[in-house]
Design a protein around this motif. Structure first.
Motif, PDB file in Angstrom:
ATOM      1  N   TYR A  70      -4.636 -19.003  20.032  1.00 34.18           N
ATOM      2  CA  TYR A  70      -4.752 -19.285  18.324  1.00 34.18           C
ATOM      3  C   TYR A  70      -3.744 -18.715  17.359  1.00 34.18           C
ATOM      4  O   TYR A  70      -3.595 -19.295  16.584  1.00 34.18           O
ATOM      5  N   VAL A 121      -7.317 -25.742   5.606  1.00 36.97           N
ATOM      6  CA  VAL A 121      -7.447 -25.068   6.945  1.00 36.97           C
ATOM      7  C   VAL A 121      -8.418 -25.728   7.656  1.00 36.97           C
ATOM      8  O   VAL A 121      -8.232 -25.661   8.888  1.00 36.97           O
ATOM      9  N   TRP A 122      -9.452 -26.521   6.985  1.00 34.67           N
ATOM     10  CA  TRP A 122     -10.465 -27.079   7.968  1.00 34.67           C
ATOM     11  C   TRP A 122     -10.022 -28.111   8.866  1.00 34.67           C
ATOM     12  O   TRP A 122     -10.408 -28.163  10.052  1.00 34.67           O
ATOM     13  N   SER A 150      -9.922 -20.838  25.978  1.00 38.56           N
ATOM     14  CA  SER A 150      -8.892 -19.953  25.215  1.00 38.56           C
ATOM     15  C   SER A 150      -8.190 -19.352  25.948  1.00 38.56           C
ATOM     16  O   SER A 150      -6.883 -19.147  25.640  1.00 38.56           O
ATOM     17  N   PHE A 153      -1.409 -20.931  14.924  1.00 37.22           N
ATOM     18  CA  PHE A 153      -1.558 -20.780  13.398  1.00 37.22           C
ATOM     19  C   PHE A 153      -0.171 -20.548  12.880  1.00 37.22           C
ATOM     20  O   PHE A 153       0.242 -21.071  11.867  1.00 37.22           O
ATOM     21  N   LEU A 175     -15.717 -16.594  21.625  1.00 39.60           N
ATOM     22  CA  LEU A 175     -14.638 -17.753  21.648  1.00 39.60           C
ATOM     23  C   LEU A 175     -13.364 -17.400  22.566  1.00 39.60           C
ATOM     24  O   LEU A 175     -12.887 -18.132  23.202  1.00 39.60           O
ATOM     25  N   LEU A 209      -7.291 -28.007  10.587  1.00 42.53           N
ATOM     26  CA  LEU A 209      -6.751 -27.142  11.573  1.00 42.53           C
ATOM     27  C   LEU A 209      -7.520 -26.587  12.408  1.00 42.53           C
ATOM     28  O   LEU A 209      -7.409 -26.592  13.771  1.00 42.53           O
ATOM     29  N   CYS A 210      -9.050 -26.157  11.935  1.00 42.22           N
ATOM     30  CA  CYS A 210      -9.942 -25.752  12.832  1.00 42.22           C
ATOM     31  C   CYS A 210     -10.399 -26.847  13.753  1.00 42.22           C
ATOM     32  O   CYS A 210     -10.723 -26.909  14.717  1.00 42.22           O
ATOM     33  N   ILE A 211     -10.338 -28.122  13.363  1.00 41.01           N
ATOM     34  CA  ILE A 211     -10.728 -29.489  13.786  1.00 41.01           C
ATOM     35  C   ILE A 211      -9.507 -29.620  15.119  1.00 41.01           C
ATOM     36  O   ILE A 211     -10.162 -29.956  16.327  1.00 41.01           O
ATOM     37  N   ASN A 215      -3.755 -20.220   2.620  1.00 40.72           N
ATOM     38  CA  ASN A 215      -4.623 -19.589   3.778  1.00 40.72           C
ATOM     39  C   ASN A 215      -3.860 -19.756   4.998  1.00 40.72           C
ATOM     40  O   ASN A 215      -3.795 -18.884   5.982  1.00 40.72           O
ATOM     41  N   LEU A 250      -8.049 -27.248  16.352  1.00 39.64           N
ATOM     42  CA  LEU A 250      -8.109 -26.275  17.500  1.00 39.64           C
ATOM     43  C   LEU A 250      -9.179 -26.528  18.104  1.00 39.64           C
ATOM     44  O   LEU A 250      -9.275 -26.156  19.691  1.00 39.64           O
ATOM     45  N   LEU A 251     -10.276 -27.007  17.750  1.00 40.24           N
ATOM     46  CA  LEU A 251     -11.424 -27.505  18.510  1.00 40.24           C
ATOM     47  C   LEU A 251     -11.107 -28.619  19.706  1.00 40.24           C
ATOM     48  O   LEU A 251     -11.436 -28.369  20.614  1.00 40.24           O
TER      49      LEU A 251
END
Length: 405
Positions: A50, A6-7, A317, A54, A311, A9-11, A79, A13-14
């Motif tokens: 977002y 997951v992490w 966004s 996903f 956010l 994916l967070c990067i 996740n 999205l950032l």
């Protein structure tokens, strides 16, 4: 690190948010909704992008498994799957919420034909473009040789161009037709089912208390049908979209009654973060009743002004949310182009997990640019055209009524 972590994916999205914040023309031309503009909830626009990504992340695991172990499956009980499938449920809630809110505001007195005109020009242009690309890809896979009878081929084309309301058959005998668009088109018939049902169930929107009773009844019936009665109309788990619609209708009714959480954005964001944490901690696989409950609570906080600590209020966004439909529909074609057409990319993906994430980041960036261009040059002009045609139709009907009277 794994291909379904997951992490990273967070990067990614950032990075998407940073890109959309840059003074690049293709991004700046995407309109950002103001807080009170047209009574539109800008937090919903901030959420959509977002949710779309996903689902892209979930389908990327499918492509990876297809390339690496030659099996068509996602990353089960992870996740990534939970975020993607729950995001899809929230997408259905958003559709039902927005349209039921419109019906409530007009007490069920919505002109049906203009509504359908605007919906067609919203859904059809990008869908038909994707289907055209799909046809070209399939014919390329079959060496531009007709493998079925002309009659069957025409029936297959008609089925796809009718939004798959009856089926999405294989084209020209190619067994992986839907795979080229990652099967995302399966949600389009459910959207049209909602559109076709609204003029009928709209009678329940004339009175707010009737709407509340209808929404609660619909929630109970659809949830029981999915999890306890095991009723399936089209395919397995096909009551989940209807249950999501029911929750969206319920939330729209509650908001119309001004039954909203009394806390501020910060506390609403805490509840939303708690929903995500509970989802990842206690849900295991799609579908689960808890998934619908947490998704519904999360979305209720969003329509009540929750922004997940600001956010969803970011212009970046909101821009990503505005192009979410193109992101959703075009993801399969972009993944197919990178992972199947470009052989060297396919080899690079399998070299190491770091190569996989690097390629996937590139795919996400390309998908974002493609979606933004499609929105600017196709989606927005077609929506404006549909609105213009619908307004002309309404005006002509009024003139005819005035003359007759």
């Amino acid at each position: 690190m794994t291909y379904d972590a997951v992490w990273p994916l967070c990067i990614i999205l950032l990075i998407m948010v940073i890109l959309l914040s840059l003074p690049i023309a293709v991004f700046r031309n995407i309109q950002v909704i103001q807080k009170t503009q047209n009574n539109r909830l800008y937090t919903i626009d901030g959420l959509r992008g977002y949710l779309a990504y996903f689902i892209v992340f979930l389908h990327a695991t499918v492509w990876y498994n297809l390339i690496s172990i030659h099996q068509f499956k996602g990353s089960e009980q992870t996740n990534v799957e939970l975020l993607g499938t729950t995001g899809l449920c929230i997408f259905f809630m958003i559709s039902a919420f927005l349209f039921w809110t419109r019906w409530l505001n007009h007490q069920g007195k919505i002109k049906v034909i203009p509504f359908y005109i605007k919906r067609f020009f919203r859904i059809a242009p990008i869908y038909y473009l994707c289907i055209l690309c799909l046809f070209i890809a399939v014919m390329g896979k079959t060496n531009w040789h007709l493998e079925v009878s002309i009659g069957s081929f025409i029936k297959q084309i008609v089925a796809w161009f009718s939004f798959g309301l009856f089926s999405f058959p294989t084209i020209n005998g190619y067994p992986y037709t839907s795979l080229l668009v990652m099967g995302v088109v399966w949600t389009i018939p459910y959207e049209w089912m909602l559109y076709l049902a609204l003029p009928i169930i709209g009678v329940f929107s004339k009175n707010i208390w009737v709407s509340l009773c209808f929404a609660i009844t619909l929630c109970v019936i659809t949830i029981l049908s999915q999890f306890y009665w095991k009723i399936h109309l089209i395919a397995d788990n096909d009551m989940m979209p209807f249950a999501s619609y029911a929750i969206g209708i319920l939330i729209a009714t509650l908001k119309h009654m001004k039954w909203q959480p009394p806390f501020r954005d910060f506390y609403g964001s805490l509840v939303m973060a708690g929903c995500i944490a509970l989802l990842l901690a206690f849900c295991h696989k799609y579908p689960e009743p808890l998934m619908l409950l947490l998704g519904g609570v999360f979305f209720y906080c969003v329509v009540s002004g929750g922004s997940l600590f600001g956010l969803f209020k970011l212009p970046a966004s909101q821009r990503m949310g505005r192009v979410s439909y193109s992101i959703y529909l075009c993801q399969g074609l972009v993944l197919y182009f990178f992972s199947d057409t470009l052989v060297f990319v396919k080899q690079l993906i399998l070299r190491s997990i770091w190569h996989y994430w690097s390629v996937f980041l590139g795919e996400c960036i390309v998908l974002l640019f493609v979606a933004c261009c499609l929105y600017i040059f196709i989606e927005k002009p077609c929506m404006d055209l549909g609105r213009e045609i619908a307004n002309k139709y309404t005006k002509n009907q009024r003139n005819k009524y005035a003359i007759t009277k």
